[in-house]
Design a protein around this motif. Structure first.
Motif, mmCIF file in Angstrom:
data_model
loop_
_atom_site.group_PDB
_atom_site.id
_atom_site.type_symbol
_atom_site.label_atom_id
_atom_site.label_comp_id
_atom_site.label_asym_id
_atom_site.label_seq_id
_atom_site.Cartn_x
_atom_site.Cartn_y
_atom_site.Cartn_z
ATOM 1 N N UNK A 116 0.726 -1.099 0.088
ATOM 2 C CA UNK A 116 -0.017 0.005 0.153
ATOM 3 C C UNK A 116 0.747 1.350 0.113
ATOM 4 N N UNK A 117 1.973 1.325 0.455
ATOM 5 C CA UNK A 117 2.985 2.395 0.641
ATOM 6 C C UNK A 117 3.608 2.396 -0.704
ATOM 7 N N UNK A 118 3.796 3.822 -1.169
ATOM 8 C CA UNK A 118 4.785 3.827 -2.347
ATOM 9 C C UNK A 118 6.305 3.923 -2.065
ATOM 10 N N UNK A 119 6.320 4.255 -0.697
ATOM 11 C CA UNK A 119 8.096 4.186 -0.326
ATOM 12 C C UNK A 119 7.835 4.067 1.171
ATOM 13 N N UNK A 120 8.937 3.074 1.584
ATOM 14 C CA UNK A 120 9.237 3.059 3.074
ATOM 15 C C UNK A 120 10.646 3.239 3.099
ATOM 16 N N UNK A 121 11.013 4.049 4.368
ATOM 17 C CA UNK A 121 12.331 4.020 4.501
ATOM 18 C C UNK A 121 12.519 4.029 6.138
ATOM 19 N N UNK A 122 13.459 3.113 6.414
ATOM 20 C CA UNK A 122 13.675 2.984 7.967
ATOM 21 C C UNK A 122 15.225 3.149 8.171
ATOM 22 N N UNK A 123 15.379 3.659 9.589
ATOM 23 C CA UNK A 123 16.736 3.898 10.116
ATOM 24 C C UNK A 123 16.512 3.860 11.287
ATOM 25 N N UNK A 124 17.565 3.098 11.991
ATOM 26 C CA UNK A 124 17.919 3.183 13.549
ATOM 27 C C UNK A 124 18.556 4.406 13.701
ATOM 28 N N UNK A 125 18.247 5.118 14.429
ATOM 29 C CA UNK A 125 18.735 6.574 14.944
ATOM 30 C C UNK A 125 18.978 6.389 16.344
ATOM 31 N N UNK A 126 20.045 6.279 16.769
ATOM 32 C CA UNK A 126 20.437 5.872 18.197
ATOM 33 C C UNK A 126 19.690 4.912 18.981
ATOM 34 N N UNK A 127 18.797 5.310 19.719
ATOM 35 C CA UNK A 127 17.895 4.127 20.391
ATOM 36 C C UNK A 127 16.602 4.133 19.761
ATOM 37 N N UNK A 128 16.434 4.832 18.541
ATOM 38 C CA UNK A 128 15.086 4.928 17.940
ATOM 39 C C UNK A 128 15.164 4.103 16.705
ATOM 40 N N UNK A 129 13.823 3.558 16.555
ATOM 41 C CA UNK A 129 13.536 2.991 15.253
ATOM 42 C C UNK A 129 12.747 4.166 14.562
ATOM 43 N N UNK A 130 13.198 4.635 13.333
ATOM 44 C CA UNK A 130 12.438 5.523 12.562
ATOM 45 C C UNK A 130 11.940 5.191 11.306
ATOM 46 N N UNK A 131 10.582 4.932 10.992
ATOM 47 C CA UNK A 131 10.111 4.748 9.730
ATOM 48 C C UNK A 131 9.365 5.496 9.124
ATOM 49 N N UNK A 132 9.543 5.735 7.857
ATOM 50 C CA UNK A 132 8.873 6.975 7.232
ATOM 51 C C UNK A 132 8.213 6.160 6.104
ATOM 52 N N UNK A 133 7.117 6.642 5.925
ATOM 53 C CA UNK A 133 6.034 6.174 4.794
ATOM 54 C C UNK A 133 5.492 7.183 3.951
ATOM 55 N N UNK A 134 5.332 6.985 2.548
ATOM 56 C CA UNK A 134 4.964 7.928 1.634
ATOM 57 C C UNK A 134 4.007 7.132 1.012
ATOM 58 N N UNK A 135 2.812 7.649 0.531
ATOM 59 C CA UNK A 135 1.850 7.356 -0.253
ATOM 60 C C UNK A 135 1.528 8.488 -1.088
ATOM 61 N N UNK A 136 1.349 8.415 -2.324
ATOM 62 C CA UNK A 136 1.004 9.120 -3.558
ATOM 63 C C UNK A 136 -0.537 9.240 -3.471
ATOM 64 N N UNK A 137 -1.188 10.172 -2.843
ATOM 65 C CA UNK A 137 -2.735 10.170 -2.738
ATOM 66 C C UNK A 137 -3.344 9.950 -4.140
ATOM 67 N N UNK A 138 -2.915 10.525 -5.205
ATOM 68 C CA UNK A 138 -3.739 10.295 -6.487
ATOM 69 C C UNK A 138 -3.824 8.850 -6.832
ATOM 70 N N UNK A 139 -2.549 8.231 -6.641
ATOM 71 C CA UNK A 139 -2.509 6.774 -6.867
ATOM 72 C C UNK A 139 -3.345 5.871 -5.833
ATOM 73 N N UNK A 140 -3.552 6.252 -4.881
ATOM 74 C CA UNK A 140 -4.472 5.409 -4.109
ATOM 75 C C UNK A 140 -6.044 5.655 -4.434
ATOM 76 N N UNK A 141 -6.176 6.927 -5.071
ATOM 77 C CA UNK A 141 -7.712 7.015 -5.135
ATOM 78 C C UNK A 141 -7.936 6.623 -6.521
#
Length: 141
Positions: A116-141
């Motif tokens: 469902x997501x057009x892009x997923x990016x993960x990184x471990x930032x020190x003690x944190x999990x950081x997940x970025x999700x991107x969805x093109x709204x026009x593509x989903x509709x």
């Protein structure tokens, strides 16, 4: 309502409903396609449920933060937690060709997130999990 949602979540499964309600309201205010909101909610439900269920075993304090922003024709979400390291972008997915009895448990929700997501990016930032999700709204509709 602004073009951004910022939420701090408790380590409690009931928080999923609060997130889903906020995303629904955000979608209505910004006249976003129902399909896009459904897909984002399904992805966030899966990811937050996994964080609450598995990330904090052995952690005294939990931290979960969610930001969702409407930007340049897309929805961007950032999910941050201080649980154990877990990269959903590289996690092994189940082999759907196997029979149900042979298939390992888990992973189907992550497959939906990746679909469902057009892009997923993960990184471990020190003690944190950081997940970025991107969805093109026009593509989903």
């Amino acid at each position: 309502m602004s073009d951004k949602i910022e939420m701090t979540l408790r380590n409690d499964i009931s928080e999923v409903a609060r997130v889903l309600d906020a995303i629904e309201a955000f979608g209505e205010v910004h006249d976003l396609p129902a399909k896009a909101i459904f897909q984002l909610n399904l992805a966030l439900d899966e990811l937050i449920t996994n964080i609450v269920s598995y990330a904090f075993e052995g952690h005294a304090e939990s931290r979960i933060e969610l930001t969702v922003e409407l930007r340049d024709g897309g929805l961007d979400a950032v999910l941050v937690d201080n649980g154990r390291p877990f990269n959903p972008v590289e996690a092994e997915l189940p082999d759907l060709g196997e029979g149900l009895d042979e298939r390992r448990i888990g992973g189907l929700g992550l497959k939906l997130v990746r679909t469902y997501m057009d892009r997923l990016d993960y990184r471990r930032d020190g003690e944190l999990n950081r997940l970025q999700l991107h969805m093109n709204v026009n593509a989903a509709g």
